[in-house]
Design an enzyme around this catalytic site. Structure first.
Site, PDB file in Angstrom:
ATOM      1  N   LYS A   1      44.353  32.189  53.115  1.00 38.51           N
ATOM      2  CA  LYS A   1      44.407  33.537  52.534  1.00 38.51           C
ATOM      3  C   LYS A   1      43.381  34.423  53.240  1.00 38.51           C
ATOM      4  CE  LYS A   1      44.213  35.758  47.932  1.00 38.51           C
ATOM      5  NZ  LYS A   1      43.999  35.508  46.486  1.00 38.51           N
TER       6      LYS A   1
ATOM      7  N   SER B   1      47.650  37.328  43.534  1.00 36.21           N
ATOM      8  CA  SER B   1      47.430  37.998  44.789  1.00 36.21           C
ATOM      9  C   SER B   1      47.663  37.108  46.025  1.00 36.21           C
ATOM     10  CB  SER B   1      46.000  38.537  44.851  1.00 36.21           C
ATOM     11  OG  SER B   1      45.068  37.483  44.796  1.00 36.21           O
TER      12      SER B   1
ATOM     13  N   SER C   1      45.820  34.027  40.532  1.00 34.25           N
ATOM     14  CA  SER C   1      46.329  34.352  41.866  1.00 34.25           C
ATOM     15  C   SER C   1      46.774  33.177  42.730  1.00 34.25           C
ATOM     16  CB  SER C   1      45.289  35.151  42.640  1.00 34.25           C
ATOM     17  OG  SER C   1      45.392  36.490  42.282  1.00 34.25           O
TER      18      SER C   1
HETATM   19  N1  GLN Z   1      46.505  39.475  38.947  1.00 37.52           N
HETATM   20  C1  GLN Z   1      45.152  39.407  38.487  1.00 37.52           C
HETATM   21  C2  GLN Z   1      44.423  40.649  38.886  1.00 37.52           C
HETATM   22  O1  GLN Z   1      45.043  41.536  39.315  1.00 37.52           O
HETATM   23  C3  GLN Z   1      44.501  38.171  39.031  1.00 37.52           C
HETATM   24  C4  GLN Z   1      44.134  38.289  40.450  1.00 37.52           C
HETATM   25  C5  GLN Z   1      43.472  37.075  41.004  1.00 37.52           C
HETATM   26  O2  GLN Z   1      43.518  35.981  40.430  1.00 37.52           O
HETATM   27  N2  GLN Z   1      42.806  37.270  42.114  1.00 37.52           N
HETATM   28  O3  GLN Z   1      43.241  40.761  38.762  1.00 37.52           O
END
Ligand code: GLN
Length: 487
Positions: free
Chosen positions: A81, A156, A180
């Site tokens: 990532k 994400s 994410s």
């Molecule tokens: N979707 C969640 C957010 O927008 C979690 C994101 C993540 O785990 N990095 O914060």
């Protein structure tokens, strides 16, 4: 088969390499060709690194020729990532503010994968600074779901999950602050593990919310999840939050055995807004486990209802502080034409950050400001403790908790763009494990309209072994993980 090596799992590739049926260079070439063939459609990668992968593969082949013992990940193509530092290789967080940033060191996880002999095929797309659930917040381009290119891959870590589902790599690393790793794994029909907070070093992970962030593997099956986790877990002197405990061999936990296992099924995870087909798929698996000797009970964990509001105070508060360092002085973008330093900071941040990131910095700054700190941040911390205690209580009675990973299957690209609240609901089932710091895994458990459904297993802190055992058992009795998208 040699022309479709990219379809294989990490452990299958390992067996072929070990028995010298294929070389690491052949494996690398095969995946590089696959990326060339499909990434124009899926767009998992911000940066690809074919030369690096081939160079690493040559070194592995030389080691094999010398008769050296082959580690589990040696010669296996992985993707990272793009919020994890890779020395000399662009690391963007999918943000314009990190334009052209090349770190001077590797994140500890990247270093560990290197020591294990894994090949790096590229850096994957994400929602800018890991804020989002669809990859649509990427500062560059959206990634597409390999099962249906009109749908989001989740986020994400959408690029990391899509890359594994599209067979562009054998495994990838994601980061999980509120879901994410698990939510995109669920949307893309692959396996995603969020480890216990502190199991994996965060050194070199560009921080979003430091008390929640954790790195973990995204893989094609549960065995691969344990193999990659073995390689990246462990104490790191560079990260004081990493735990000084022994890393067991997690593959030893891969047993088809749930006799006497106690499963808690909290009704709050199946609340309003859960797609009935998702609920049915998850409950079918729970019934299957009961048929294999497990016991389950429906329970209530009322604090779970506060997970989303608590997260959306704590995560922005931490991000507002973490992202203060991006000011045009040290990294990436510096806006031109300002006459003084403060104006340069402001203009760089205005031009460099996207809308979602700016909104969170503002919310977080507000929640931490004098006069509001007690009402928001402190209160959120107290509710977080309640939630953690609720889990501790549940784990006195149960070995695992089973829930849907996400209330729905993947939604359309653009479908929720005007409804940020609906988008945030996509994380309602995953956020509680981050707040409590406990491990959770998402595995495929069915399909709806050709799109994968994910099932989440949560265990008590440091009990990844039980997660692996239960997930492995489910995998032995189902075929979902074997299905491939038609690309
Ligand atoms: N979707 C969640 C957010 O927008 C979690 C994101 C993540 O785990 N990095 O914060």
């Amino acid at each position: 088969m040699a022309d479709r090596l990219f379809e294989l799992t990490t452990h299958e590739l390992h067996d072929l390499l070990k028995s010298k049926q294929v070389s690491a260079v052949e494996v690398a070439q095969n995946f590089i060709e696959r990326i060339d063939a499909v990434d124009g459609k899926v767009r998992s990668f911000v940066t690809t690194t074919p030369e690096l992968a081939l160079e690493q593969a040559k070194a592995i082949d030389e080691a094999i020729a010398k008769g050296e013992k082959l580690g589990a990940l040696a010669g296996i193509p992985g993707a990272i990532k793009d919020n994890m530092n890779t020395r000399g290789i662009l690391t963007t967080c999918s943000s314009k503010i990190l334009y052209n940033y090349k770190p001077v060191y590797d994140a500890t996880v990247v270093q560990k994968l290197g020591e294990a002999g894994a090949l790096t095929v590229g850096k994957t797309n994400l929602d800018e600074f890991a804020m989002g659930s669809s990859c649509e917040n990427s500062g560059f381009f959206p990634t597409h779901n390999p099962w249906n290119l009109d749908k989001v891959p989740g986020g994400s870590s959408g690029g990391s999950a899509a890359a594994v589902a599209a067979d562009e790599c054998a495994f990838s690393l994601g980061s999980d602050t509120g879901g994410s790793i698990r939510q995109p794994a669920s949307f893309c029909g692959v396996v995603g593990l969020k480890p216990t907070y502190g199991r994996v070093s965060r050194y070199g992970l560009i921080a979003f919310a430091s008390s929640l962030d954790q790195i973990g593997p995204i893989t094609k099956d549960v065995t691969d999840s344990a193999l990659v986790f073995n390689a990246i877990a462990g104490k790191d002197p560079c990260d004081t939050t990493s735990l000084d405990i022994e890393t067991p061999d997690f593959t030893k936990a891969l047993r088809d055995d749930v006799k006497g296992l106690k499963i808690g099924v909290p009704k709050e995870f199946y609340g309003q807004g859960t797609d009935p087909d998702v609920e049915k798929a998850v409950k079918d698996v729970i019934n299957m486990l009961a048929g294999l000797g497990a016991e389950y009970k429906e329970i209530s964990m009322s604090s779970v209802n506060y997970g989303l509001p608590v997260y959306y105070i704590i995560a922005p508060a931490e991000c507002s502080s973490n992202l203060a360092r991006f000011d045009g002085v040290r990294y990436g973008l510096r806006s031109k034409g300002s006459t003084d330093t403060i104006a340069m900071y402001e203009k760089t941040r205005e031009e460099g950050f996207g809308a979602e990131v700016k909104q969170r910095i503002m919310i977080g700054t507000y929640a931490l400001s004098a006069g509001y700190y007690d009402a928001y941040y402190l209160k959120a911390q107290k509710v977080r403790t309640m939630l953690r205690m609720d889990f501790e209580k549940a784990f006195e009675e149960f070995d695992v908790i089973i829930t849907p990973t996400s209330p729905s299957v993947a939604f359309g690209i653009g479908a929720l763009a005007d409804d940020p609240y609906a988008m945030k609901l996509a994380d309602v089932c995953t956020i509680p494990a981050n707040l409590a710091g406990i491990p959770a895994i998402s595995i495929p458990c069915g399909f709806k309209n050709g799109l994968p459904i994910g099932l989440q297993i949560i265990a008590k802190g440091l009990d990844e072994e039980t997660l692996f055992r239960v997930a492995y058992t489910i995998e032995q009795h189902t075929q979902w993980h074997k299905k491939k998208p038609n690309l």
